[in-house]
Motif scaffolding. Structure first.
Motif, PDB file in Angstrom:
ATOM      1  N   TYR A 182       0.802  -1.129   0.041  1.00 19.05           N
ATOM      2  CA  TYR A 182       0.043  -0.054  -0.051  1.00 19.05           C
ATOM      3  C   TYR A 182       0.910   1.255   0.088  1.00 19.05           C
ATOM      4  N   ASP A 183       0.365   2.444  -0.479  1.00 18.13           N
ATOM      5  CA  ASP A 183       1.135   3.641  -0.757  1.00 18.13           C
ATOM      6  C   ASP A 183       1.348   4.181   0.929  1.00 18.13           C
ATOM      7  N   ALA A 184       0.260   4.084   1.667  1.00 18.61           N
ATOM      8  CA  ALA A 184       0.436   4.571   3.125  1.00 18.61           C
ATOM      9  C   ALA A 184      -0.668   3.567   3.984  1.00 18.61           C
ATOM     10  N   ALA A 185       0.009   3.547   5.168  1.00 14.84           N
ATOM     11  CA  ALA A 185      -0.956   2.998   6.270  1.00 14.84           C
ATOM     12  C   ALA A 185      -1.033   4.074   7.478  1.00 14.84           C
ATOM     13  N   VAL A 186      -2.315   3.884   7.780  1.00 11.55           N
ATOM     14  CA  VAL A 186      -2.431   4.959   8.845  1.00 11.55           C
ATOM     15  C   VAL A 186      -2.590   4.260  10.346  1.00 11.55           C
ATOM     16  N   ILE A 187      -1.853   4.914  11.122  1.00 11.04           N
ATOM     17  CA  ILE A 187      -1.725   4.049  12.444  1.00 11.04           C
ATOM     18  C   ILE A 187      -2.494   5.165  13.420  1.00 11.04           C
ATOM     19  N   PRO A 188      -3.616   4.638  13.682  1.00 12.89           N
ATOM     20  CA  PRO A 188      -4.544   5.578  14.793  1.00 12.89           C
ATOM     21  C   PRO A 188      -3.798   5.696  16.124  1.00 12.89           C
ATOM     22  N   GLY A 189      -4.069   6.875  16.694  1.00 14.88           N
ATOM     23  CA  GLY A 189      -3.553   7.045  17.934  1.00 14.88           C
ATOM     24  C   GLY A 189      -3.984   6.625  19.116  1.00 14.88           C
ATOM     25  N   CYS A 190      -3.396   6.538  20.128  1.00 12.53           N
ATOM     26  CA  CYS A 190      -3.927   5.984  21.457  1.00 12.53           C
ATOM     27  C   CYS A 190      -3.049   6.608  22.464  1.00 12.53           C
ATOM     28  N   PRO A 191      -3.737   6.904  23.761  1.00 13.56           N
ATOM     29  CA  PRO A 191      -2.914   7.438  24.817  1.00 13.56           C
ATOM     30  C   PRO A 191      -1.711   6.887  25.272  1.00 13.56           C
ATOM     31  N   SER A 192      -0.683   7.559  25.462  1.00 13.39           N
ATOM     32  CA  SER A 192       0.466   7.470  26.145  1.00 13.39           C
ATOM     33  C   SER A 192       0.096   7.259  27.584  1.00 13.39           C
ATOM     34  N   GLU A 193       1.245   6.736  28.310  1.00 12.77           N
ATOM     35  CA  GLU A 193       1.092   6.409  29.779  1.00 12.77           C
ATOM     36  C   GLU A 193       1.176   7.968  30.511  1.00 12.77           C
ATOM     37  N   GLU A 194       0.907   8.230  31.585  1.00 13.98           N
ATOM     38  CA  GLU A 194       0.646   9.412  32.138  1.00 13.98           C
ATOM     39  C   GLU A 194       2.062   9.955  32.344  1.00 13.98           C
ATOM     40  N   ASN A 195       3.177   9.056  32.447  1.00 16.32           N
ATOM     41  CA  ASN A 195       4.505   9.870  32.510  1.00 16.32           C
ATOM     42  C   ASN A 195       5.039   9.907  31.047  1.00 16.32           C
ATOM     43  N   GLY A 196       4.524   9.739  29.990  1.00 17.88           N
ATOM     44  CA  GLY A 196       4.632   9.862  28.577  1.00 17.88           C
ATOM     45  C   GLY A 196       5.523   8.744  28.012  1.00 17.88           C
ATOM     46  N   SER A 197       5.635   7.631  28.817  1.00 16.12           N
ATOM     47  CA  SER A 197       6.104   6.358  28.129  1.00 16.12           C
ATOM     48  C   SER A 197       5.046   5.637  27.134  1.00 16.12           C
ATOM     49  N   LEU A 198       5.557   4.754  26.344  1.00 19.31           N
ATOM     50  CA  LEU A 198       4.812   4.258  25.584  1.00 19.31           C
ATOM     51  C   LEU A 198       3.723   3.028  26.241  1.00 19.31           C
ATOM     52  N   SER A 199       2.590   3.404  26.004  1.00 19.54           N
ATOM     53  CA  SER A 199       1.250   2.447  26.456  1.00 19.54           C
ATOM     54  C   SER A 199       1.402   1.083  25.774  1.00 19.54           C
ATOM     55  N   ARG A 200       0.830   0.072  26.344  1.00 18.55           N
ATOM     56  CA  ARG A 200       0.692  -1.231  25.482  1.00 18.55           C
ATOM     57  C   ARG A 200       0.174  -0.751  23.996  1.00 18.55           C
ATOM     58  N   ARG A 260       7.800  -6.335   5.687  1.00 16.95           N
ATOM     59  CA  ARG A 260       7.522  -7.333   4.757  1.00 16.95           C
ATOM     60  C   ARG A 260       7.088  -6.659   3.378  1.00 16.95           C
ATOM     61  N   GLY A 261       7.373  -5.120   3.528  1.00 15.75           N
ATOM     62  CA  GLY A 261       7.133  -4.669   2.139  1.00 15.75           C
ATOM     63  C   GLY A 261       5.619  -4.320   1.894  1.00 15.75           C
ATOM     64  N   LEU A 262       4.738  -4.172   2.757  1.00 23.54           N
ATOM     65  CA  LEU A 262       3.360  -4.363   2.484  1.00 23.54           C
ATOM     66  C   LEU A 262       2.865  -2.758   2.529  1.00 23.54           C
ATOM     67  N   ALA A 263       3.616  -1.870   3.033  1.00 24.33           N
ATOM     68  CA  ALA A 263       3.301  -0.256   3.319  1.00 24.33           C
ATOM     69  C   ALA A 263       4.579   0.302   3.069  1.00 24.33           C
ATOM     70  N   SER A 264       4.556   1.607   2.291  1.00 27.42           N
ATOM     71  CA  SER A 264       5.752   2.264   2.047  1.00 27.42           C
ATOM     72  C   SER A 264       5.784   3.617   2.766  1.00 27.42           C
ATOM     73  N   ARG A 265       4.668   4.225   3.374  1.00 23.57           N
ATOM     74  CA  ARG A 265       4.790   5.201   4.092  1.00 23.57           C
ATOM     75  C   ARG A 265       3.665   4.892   5.192  1.00 23.57           C
ATOM     76  N   PHE A 266       3.723   5.869   6.391  1.00 24.72           N
ATOM     77  CA  PHE A 266       2.944   5.531   7.488  1.00 24.72           C
ATOM     78  C   PHE A 266       2.432   7.172   7.931  1.00 24.72           C
ATOM     79  N   ILE A 267       1.278   7.086   8.220  1.00 23.24           N
ATOM     80  CA  ILE A 267       0.551   8.430   8.659  1.00 23.24           C
ATOM     81  C   ILE A 267       0.091   7.897  10.244  1.00 23.24           C
ATOM     82  N   THR A 268       1.045   8.617  11.001  1.00 17.23           N
ATOM     83  CA  THR A 268       0.572   8.489  12.772  1.00 17.23           C
ATOM     84  C   THR A 268      -0.413   9.371  12.964  1.00 17.23           C
ATOM     85  N   SER A 269      -1.443   9.157  13.524  1.00 20.40           N
ATOM     86  CA  SER A 269      -2.522  10.222  13.995  1.00 20.40           C
ATOM     87  C   SER A 269      -2.875  10.183  15.667  1.00 20.40           C
TER      88      SER A 269
END
Length: 76
Positions: free
Chosen positions: A1-19, A34-43
């Motif tokens: 795909y030309d782009a994959a959208v990575i939808p947001g979800c909250p961080s931990e309260e201290n700013g670290s990555l959530s699960r 795997r070469g299935l997406a060439s660009r990513f849009i984080t939201s």
């Protein structure tokens, strides 16, 4: 795909990555490896914590090997 959208979800309260963020970043890295997406849009804004979800996700997928120039942010 030309782009994959990575939808947001909250961080931990201290700013670290959530699960949720770790899992989404891992899937993005798999798509890249795997070469299935060439660009990513984080939201996602700073909705539930002061950390912008799109920025946190972009940093996480870049750390997993996706080139930064292939990542686009939608922080709204």
């Amino acid at each position: 795909y030309d782009a994959a959208v990575i939808p947001g979800c909250p961080s931990e309260e201290n700013g670290s990555l959530s699960r949720c963020q770790r899992e989404r970043a891992a899937w993005a890295a798999i798509l890249w490896e795997r070469g299935l997406a060439s660009r990513f849009i984080t939201s996602g804004a700073a909705v539930y914590t002061p950390y912008v979800e799109a920025e946190v996700l972009a940093a996480a997928i870049a750390a997993l090997g996706v080139p930064a120039d292939r990542i686009y942010l939608d922080p709204h």
